[in-house]
Scaffold this motif. Structure first.
Motif, PDB file in Angstrom:
ATOM      1  N   VAL A  92     -22.506 -52.172  -1.818  1.00  0.00           N
ATOM      2  CA  VAL A  92     -23.410 -50.969  -2.299  1.00  0.00           C
ATOM      3  C   VAL A  92     -24.471 -51.335  -3.137  1.00  0.00           C
ATOM      4  CG1 VAL A  92     -22.941 -48.874  -3.406  1.00  0.00           C
ATOM      5  CG2 VAL A  92     -21.249 -49.540  -2.005  1.00  0.00           C
ATOM      6  N   ARG A  94     -27.198 -48.885  -4.043  1.00  0.00           N
ATOM      7  CA  ARG A  94     -27.757 -47.803  -4.628  1.00  0.00           C
ATOM      8  C   ARG A  94     -26.773 -46.447  -4.569  1.00  0.00           C
ATOM      9  NH1 ARG A  94     -32.902 -46.292  -2.264  1.00  0.00           N
ATOM     10  NH2 ARG A  94     -32.459 -47.390  -0.507  1.00  0.00           N
ATOM     11  N   LEU A  95     -26.876 -45.894  -5.646  1.00  0.00           N
ATOM     12  CA  LEU A  95     -26.086 -44.430  -5.546  1.00  0.00           C
ATOM     13  C   LEU A  95     -26.679 -43.238  -6.265  1.00  0.00           C
ATOM     14  CD1 LEU A  95     -23.015 -44.161  -4.532  1.00  0.00           C
ATOM     15  CD2 LEU A  95     -22.201 -44.637  -6.939  1.00  0.00           C
ATOM     16  N   SER A  96     -26.557 -42.324  -5.705  1.00  0.00           N
ATOM     17  CA  SER A  96     -27.109 -40.807  -6.312  1.00  0.00           C
ATOM     18  C   SER A  96     -25.852 -39.958  -6.302  1.00  0.00           C
ATOM     19  CB  SER A  96     -28.004 -40.477  -5.480  1.00  0.00           C
ATOM     20  OG  SER A  96     -27.693 -39.543  -4.465  1.00  0.00           O
ATOM     21  N   GLY A 100     -25.105 -42.520  -1.170  1.00  0.00           N
ATOM     22  CA  GLY A 100     -25.589 -43.927  -1.724  1.00  0.00           C
ATOM     23  C   GLY A 100     -26.041 -44.738  -0.424  1.00  0.00           C
ATOM     24  N   MET A 117     -18.271 -42.173   0.854  1.00  0.00           N
ATOM     25  CA  MET A 117     -18.227 -43.403   0.015  1.00  0.00           C
ATOM     26  C   MET A 117     -16.900 -44.147  -0.448  1.00  0.00           C
ATOM     27  SD  MET A 117     -21.345 -44.098  -0.582  1.00  0.00           S
ATOM     28  CE  MET A 117     -21.052 -45.440  -1.820  1.00  0.00           C
ATOM     29  N   PRO A 122     -21.799 -49.039  -7.252  1.00  0.00           N
ATOM     30  CA  PRO A 122     -22.813 -50.115  -7.048  1.00  0.00           C
ATOM     31  C   PRO A 122     -22.178 -51.541  -7.345  1.00  0.00           C
ATOM     32  CG  PRO A 122     -23.924 -48.336  -8.328  1.00  0.00           C
ATOM     33  CD  PRO A 122     -22.233 -48.102  -8.332  1.00  0.00           C
ATOM     34  N   THR A 170     -25.084 -41.005 -12.173  1.00  0.00           N
ATOM     35  CA  THR A 170     -25.199 -41.068 -10.612  1.00  0.00           C
ATOM     36  C   THR A 170     -23.634 -41.005 -10.260  1.00  0.00           C
ATOM     37  OG1 THR A 170     -24.753 -43.443 -10.768  1.00  0.00           O
ATOM     38  CG2 THR A 170     -26.991 -42.508 -10.692  1.00  0.00           C
ATOM     39  N   ALA A 171     -23.376 -41.260  -8.975  1.00  0.00           N
ATOM     40  CA  ALA A 171     -22.006 -41.436  -8.554  1.00  0.00           C
ATOM     41  C   ALA A 171     -21.270 -40.169  -8.301  1.00  0.00           C
ATOM     42  CB  ALA A 171     -21.174 -42.177  -9.306  1.00  0.00           C
ATOM     43  N   HIS A 203     -15.013 -40.270  -6.123  1.00  0.00           N
ATOM     44  CA  HIS A 203     -15.789 -40.606  -7.288  1.00  0.00           C
ATOM     45  C   HIS A 203     -15.210 -39.691  -8.465  1.00  0.00           C
ATOM     46  CE1 HIS A 203     -19.257 -42.447  -5.025  1.00  0.00           C
ATOM     47  NE2 HIS A 203     -18.854 -43.352  -5.751  1.00  0.00           N
TER      48      HIS A 203
END
Length: 726
Positions: A92, A94-96, A100, A117, A122, A170-171, A203
């Motif tokens: 992984v 990148r994560l928003s 991701g 996800m 990350p 994030t996440a 998450h």
């Protein structure tokens, strides 16, 4: 323990390791033979003839293969080869909050929707399976988490029904439960660092404890501190590094250091930098010659102090570059070096590595040479002051300060004009970019944002540094030695094709080409310069470009239209410059190619890769911190109306940039009701009315909201102003 027993233990360990390895081979062999179907775990264990005594090794072998992404577990306790079921190991990246990205070990990047996800974070090692793509780009889902990466995340504290939650940066869009008894004290609205203590399958199911409080999330300084931590930017130097730096600083510049150096202290040499600069690593000199000019670029000899594999060198390689944000800097080297003994302060003896370039009357390079030297800078030149001199508007105080170098400034300006003209003859594309200048008050709060001015003095130094950088690369290429080059490759084919497609929509013809060259980009820009469409065309060309990076191979620089280019002029703040100073020093010392190749081949590859990664990290940090400070500034301007230009268009709205470089999002949900088509990357058009929002278009916007913690600014269209204009 006797030697005999030790040997028995070693044999036992080796036997155990071999047994695990043999089980791994068996597992893969039997799963391959099973075809595309998955095999019940009990059957696999039976086929491997696992006895009670060997079950531990079988389990370990199975676990290792899962972690390596070779096999996977499917529902019903069944095992399958990942390659047979189109599942690929990756990481992984990148994560928003809603999606991701993960990169497979083969280098394919997959977009992963948030719901797919599996709670991955990350740097987690994951198993990725392709799914139907909505965009044409690779899209996938996480089937399994093979190995946990980082367990840290940042966010802010929010209370709901009297209970504190973490709202992560994030996440996830969901609040995450805080295990309060394991956390340090915190307050509502704090920006914090958290550690995951329990992992769920989403998450929102994770649980965290708070390990560090940065301060209120309403302040950009608190958010910037969290950004540094999350990107792993080291803010303090280890004791061993500081000890080395202090020892060097206390030793000072001694006369014996001048041995085997050219003494240039009687030459008119001086620095030109920003008024706030403290790490002065470059100085210049210019002389008229019969053939044209002799340009001298004199760079702090950092490699004299920072020896290879020393604690200082290892730390510098790890940092890669200095990081600048707001009014702060995270230096690559301790201040004892960066602001002290290595800085080319006026009227102080300093050790340098000098490049002398013989140029003809048109600025063409006739020859070059490098030497170890010692200089004494005449004056600390400041861009704004020299710009005043060149404009003829200097004060008496400025005139007095630069009296001894006034003629040199005039000559430098003359040579720079020749170098600029030469660049234009090479058809180097002149893409316009604007940097931001953040004004920070005594309380550490951003009270103003301005476009950073770039006058003629800045252009002079830029051209001189480019010339020295070119000479350094020529030296390495001529000598055929390992080196760290600065490269900029031609735009990817798909991006140049997009230019071909988009330019006619703006009323500009794209020059015909089978291979996109710098001259084509230059022609496109020149045809649009001075028109109302220039910002849009400039942005299109800019976005078509590849990213510059470091490489051990001399692949040339597309944007500068140079075959030979390296970064030589900033060894205080960039590791690649320090790396090539070390190589040039050994070239000057007379070491032969065989020795240089043996010593520096691996070093050049390692320094290039790590410096490129460090540069990406620094740019990301600087951009994210700048966004937070801009949001902090705009808090005082909520509800105000501004004239802006559309600087970016997406499927969810468009970005509008104010004249002071502040940028905000006009979300599609705030636009007049309708059905919008997105023409990537330039326009949002309402299907029925034909109203379009296009890159470069002027719009009137109102600052509707800001979020300092996220570094985001929300604009909405100012309908009243728009109607008045119509």
């Amino acid at each position: 323990m006797s030697e005999k027993n030790k040997k028995k233990q070693i044999i036992k360990k080796n036997s155990s390791a071999a047994s695990v390895e043999s089980y791994k081979n068996k597992i893969v062999t039997f799963l391959k033979a099973y075809g595309k179907k998955s095999m019940p775990l009990s059957e696999l264990e039976s086929k491997c003839k696992t006895k009670k005594s060997g079950r531990e090794n079988f389990t370990e072998a199975f676990s290792q293969l899962r972690t390596e992404g070779v096999i996977m577990m499917k529902k019903g306790m069944k095992a399958a080869l990942c390659s047979r079921v189109k599942a690929y190991p990756g990481t992984v990246t990148r994560l928003s909050r809603t999606f991701g990205f993960a990169m497979t070990d083969d280098g394919v990047e997959y977009f992963i929707p948030g719901k797919c996800m599996l709670g991955a974070m990350p740097n987690d090692r994951v198993l990725i399976s392709p799914i139907a793509s909505r965009s044409g780009e690779p899209e996938g889902e996480v089937l399994d988490i093979l190995e946990f990466g980082s367990s840290q995340l940042t966010g802010k504290i929010e209370f709901e029904d009297g209970r504190p939650y973490l709202v992560p940066d994030t996440a996830s869009r969901n609040h995450i439960i805080i295990v309060r008894e394991e956390s340090i004290p915190f307050e509502n609205g704090d920006k914090v660092l958290a550690e995951i203590v329990y992992r769920g399958r989403r998450h929102a199911e994770h649980k965290v404890k708070i390990t560090l409080v940065f301060g209120s999330s309403e302040y950009a300084a608190s958010t910037a501190a969290s950004i540094l931590v999350m990107h792993g930017a080291p803010t303090a130097f280890p004791d061993e590094v500081l000890k080395e730096a202090r020892k060097i600083s206390e030793g000072g510049v001694q006369e014996y250091c001048f041995n085997n150096r050219e003494d240039l202290r009687n030459m008119t040499i001086f620095t030109i930098d920003g008024a706030e600069s403290k790490d002065l690593d470059d100085a210049v000199s210019v002389q008229k010659t019969k053939k044209g000019y002799c340009l001298g670029v004199h760079i702090a000899d950092v490699s004299h102090y920072v020896k290879g594999n020393s604690a200082l060198d290892k730390e510098a390689l790890m940092r890669g570059t200095s990081i600048y944000y707001a009014d702060k800097v995270i230096p690559m080297l301790p201040k004892e070096l960066s602001n002290g003994i290595c800085s080319l302060n006026p009227n102080e003896d300093r050790l340098t590595l000098s490049a002398f370039m013989e140029l003809d009357k048109d600025g063409n390079m006739l020859s070059y040479r490098f030497c170890k030297s010692v200089i004494r800078s005449r004056v600390k030149g400041v861009y704004s002051e020299i710009n005043r001199i060149l404009e003829g508007s200097e004060t008496a105080e400025i005139a007095e300060k630069y009296g001894a170098v006034r003629d040199n400034i005039t000559l430098m300006n003359e040579l720079a004009d020749k170098l600029i003209a030469k660049k234009q003859l090479r058809h180097a594309p002149e893409i316009e970019t604007t940097e931001s200048k953040l004004i920070i008050n005594e309380d550490g709060i951003c009270c103003d944002v301005q476009p950073r001015e770039r006058g003629k003095a800045e252009r002079i130094i830029e051209e001189f540094m480019l010339t020295a950088n070119e000479a350094a690369a020529k030296l390495a290429k001529d000598k055929k030695v390992p080196f760290v080059y600065r490269i900029h490759e031609a735009p990817p084919e798909e991006k140049s094709e997009l230019l071909h497609e988009m330019l006619p929509k703006y009323g500009f013809e794209c020059p015909p080409f089978s291979e996109f060259k710098p001259a084509h980009a230059a022609k496109i820009l020149e045809s649009a310069r001075g028109t109302e469409k220039f910002e849009a065309i400039n942005m299109l060309v800019l976005r078509s470009m590849a990213k510059a990076k470091y490489s051990p191979e001399p692949l040339g620089h597309f944007g500068l239209v140079l075959d030979d280019y390296a970064h030589f002029t900033s060894p205080i703040r960039r590791y690649p410059d320090l790396a090539i100073h070390r190589i040039i020093t050994d070239i000057l010392a007379g070491y032969n190619n065989e020795w240089l190749s043996k010593r520096y081949s691996g070093f050049a590859v390692n320094a290039s890769e790590r410096s490129s990664a460090a540069e990406v990290r620094a740019v990301t940090i600087e951009r994210e911190c700048e966004d937070c400070y801009k949001a902090e500034y705009m808090k005082a301007h909520i509800g105000e109306s501004f004239t802006a230009k559309i600087s970016g268009v997406t499927e969810f709205g468009f970005y509008a940039e104010l004249p002071n470089t502040v940028e905000g999002l006009v979300h599609i949900r705030t636009l007049p009701e309708g059905e919008y088509d997105y023409t990537e990357p330039v326009a949002l058009t309402e299907k029925f009315s034909g109203v379009s929002y296009t890159l470069g278009q002027t719009v009137q916007v109102i600052c509707a909201a800001v979020n300092v913690s996220d570094g985001t600014i929300d604009f909405v269209l100012d309908d009243d102003e728009q109607e008045e204009e119509e």
